[in-house]
Design an enzyme around this catalytic site. Structure first.
Site, mmCIF file in Angstrom:
data_model
loop_
_atom_site.group_PDB
_atom_site.id
_atom_site.type_symbol
_atom_site.label_atom_id
_atom_site.label_comp_id
_atom_site.label_asym_id
_atom_site.label_seq_id
_atom_site.Cartn_x
_atom_site.Cartn_y
_atom_site.Cartn_z
ATOM 1 N N GLU A 169 -47.442 -27.105 -29.004
ATOM 2 C CA GLU A 169 -48.213 -27.144 -29.626
ATOM 3 C C GLU A 169 -49.154 -28.355 -28.460
ATOM 4 O O GLU A 169 -48.300 -29.403 -29.357
ATOM 5 C CB GLU A 169 -47.768 -27.370 -30.606
ATOM 6 C CG GLU A 169 -47.523 -26.439 -31.664
ATOM 7 C CD GLU A 169 -46.823 -27.715 -32.965
ATOM 8 O OE1 GLU A 169 -46.562 -26.545 -34.327
ATOM 9 O OE2 GLU A 169 -46.822 -28.222 -33.082
ATOM 10 N N GLU A 377 -44.260 -19.968 -34.814
ATOM 11 C CA GLU A 377 -43.584 -21.195 -36.237
ATOM 12 C C GLU A 377 -44.431 -21.382 -37.621
ATOM 13 O O GLU A 377 -46.025 -20.720 -37.334
ATOM 14 C CB GLU A 377 -43.568 -22.487 -35.668
ATOM 15 C CG GLU A 377 -42.674 -23.001 -35.085
ATOM 16 C CD GLU A 377 -43.145 -24.230 -34.247
ATOM 17 O OE1 GLU A 377 -43.467 -25.201 -35.755
ATOM 18 O OE2 GLU A 377 -43.080 -25.385 -33.657
#
Length: 476
Positions: A169, A377
């Site tokens: 991320e 995720e």
């Protein structure tokens, strides 16, 4: 349930995930040095009720217990990050063998139970010493140091680990750290953020090159937090706002990873805003030449956009309290603003529950980039409670995961290549800004809003549901 799975291939990686700082604890033992997060959480007002990862859920000492629960579930893959500070306590140079031993033992324990280890090189816990020395991601020195750290891991673990995530991320850690000032180093400076982001792109490309040289039979890719953008309606002014938002909030990262270029609209907007990425000779050639083997996607929600007038809203309030409805609209004046989507439900943290958005995300990535996708995720953070019968009945999580797996199944049926699906998370863990009140795991950990609790592990209803799902997929 069977319909959820009928298009999913047999070698699909049914997984779950965690991050070192959020689960390990043992923050200052066996030669580990402090990370920026070890220090940041000790500043007053930075986290919910001052919670820290000093102990977290003690995975460092309980990893065998946790892996045994994974094995009992039938898990096929476990994604975890490695703490740079355990491997190179000085950021570079001498290797800490105690840190190597911990992760080597964890890898062997997973393989013993036929669980594929997926390693994330960087999940935000930068060595504090590198921040102190040269500003961490603000200096191009980080490219060499990150590559040295990655090289150590590829040498030590590349024979056993075949799936690697380079940066987790990137869009989140640069935005929250350098634009919104809610993650370390707590800066609000657009110019610094975009320069940091470009340096991170160079570091990502460098380690991908190194990996392909050192682990030719392995697979590596970055993990991107993707929230596909919708227009509020079919009014062209809102459609154009949504297009601009998708460029600035998604293509600005994914195009670099997968096409080797920044979107033209985004570069033009930044130039007109006085922002310089400091692109130097050779930078784009390096980025273009580094080809990921897959793209990791962290998907939690979609975004709905409307036109934002020049005197419109700027940055709104993030909901870090768990009080539903406490978020505020946010955006860039003159371009777009994020608004509430009335067609979907929301969590107590005002994250939109939009399984169809995951199918849209996979569709867009497949259409634009034609690359395998790994869902690194996806999960639901909620207030889980132990019931009077001593069980944790999290039907809401089962509904959430089931609907998102259905979306993956549909995307595969329409031609997408999806390698696996990792829930966030396996056990409950420390939520960066929300402490221990916001629970994501299949396994309940006896730890309360702050540091109280026995740390005992108890499988939730969702644990047994996922176990059954994996078994049905294997037996169909």
């Amino acid at each position: 349930m069977t319909n959820n799975l009928k298009h999913i291939p047999k070698d699909f990686l049914w997984g779950s995930a965690s991050a070192a700082y959020q689960v390990e604890g043992a923050w200052n033992v066996d030669g580990k040095s402090p990370s920026v997060w070890d220090n940041y959480v000790k500043l007053p007002g930075t986290t919910f009720k001052g919670t820290t990862g000093d102990i977290a859920v003690d995975h460092y000492n309980r990893y065998k217990e946790d892996v045994a629960l994974m094995a009992k579930m039938g898990l096929k893959a476990y994604r975890f990050s490695i703490a740079w500070t355990r491997i190179l306590p000085n950021g570079r140079g001498e290797v800490n063998e105690a840190g190597i031993e911990f992760y080597s033992n964890l890898i062997d324990e997973l393989l013993k139970h036929n669980i594929e280890p997926l390693i994330t090189l960087y999940h935000w816990d930068l060595p504090q010493c590198l921040m102190d020395e040269y500003g961490g991601w603000e200096s191009r020195q980080i490219i060499r140091d990150f590559n040295e750290y990655a090289t150590v891991l590829f040498e030590r673990f590349g024979d056993r680990v075949k799936y690697w995530i380079s940066l987790n991320e990137q869009n989140i850690f640069v935005n929250l750290g350098y634009q919104l000032a809610v993650h370390p180093p707590g800066v609000k400076d657009d110019n610094r953020m975009y320069k940091v982001n470009h340096i991170a792109n160079l570091a990502n490309a460098t380690v991908i090159h190194t990996f392909h040289q050192m682990v030719p039979d392995g697979n590596i890719g970055p993990s991107f937090a993707y929230s596909p953008v919708y227009s509020k309606d079919s009014d062209p002014i809102n459609v154009l706002a949504a297009e601009k938002a998708e460029d600035l909030q998604a293509h600005f990262w994914m195009d670099v990873y997968l096409k080797g270029s920044y979107p033209k609209f985004a570069l033009d907007y930044l130039q007109k805003s006085g922002i310089d990425l400091d692109i130097q000779d050779g930078d784009m050639a390096l980025i273009t030449s580094a080809k990921p083997d897959f793209l990791g996607i962290n998907y939690y929600q979609s975004n709905t956009m409307a036109f934002n007038p020049i005197d419109g809203v700027g940055q709104g309030e993030m909901n870090t309290t768990g009080e539903k409805g406490s978020f505020g609209e946010s955006g860039i004046p003159g371009l777009f603003k994020r608004i509430q989507n009335d067609f979907v439900e929301r969590t107590n943290w005002d994250w939109e529950i939009d399984p169809k958005g995951l199918e849209i995300a996979i569709h867009r990535i497949t259409s634009r980039y034609d690359i395998p996708i790994l869902i690194t995720e996806n999960g639901l953070g909620e207030y889980d409670k132990v019931a009077d019968d001593s069980h944790i009945h999290d039907d809401y999580r089962i509904d959430y995961l089931s609907s998102h797996i259905s979306a993956v199944n549909e995307a595969i049926s329409n031609g997408a290549r999806v390698l696996g699906y990792c829930t966030w998370s396996f056990t409950d863990l420390l939520s960066w800004l929300n402490g221990y009140q916001k629970r994501y795991g299949f396994v309940y950990v006896d730890k309360y809003e702050v540091e109280e609790g026995t740390l005992a592990r108890t499988p939730k209803d969702s644990y047994y549901w996922y176990k059954d799902l994996i078994e049905k997929h294997q037996n169909n």
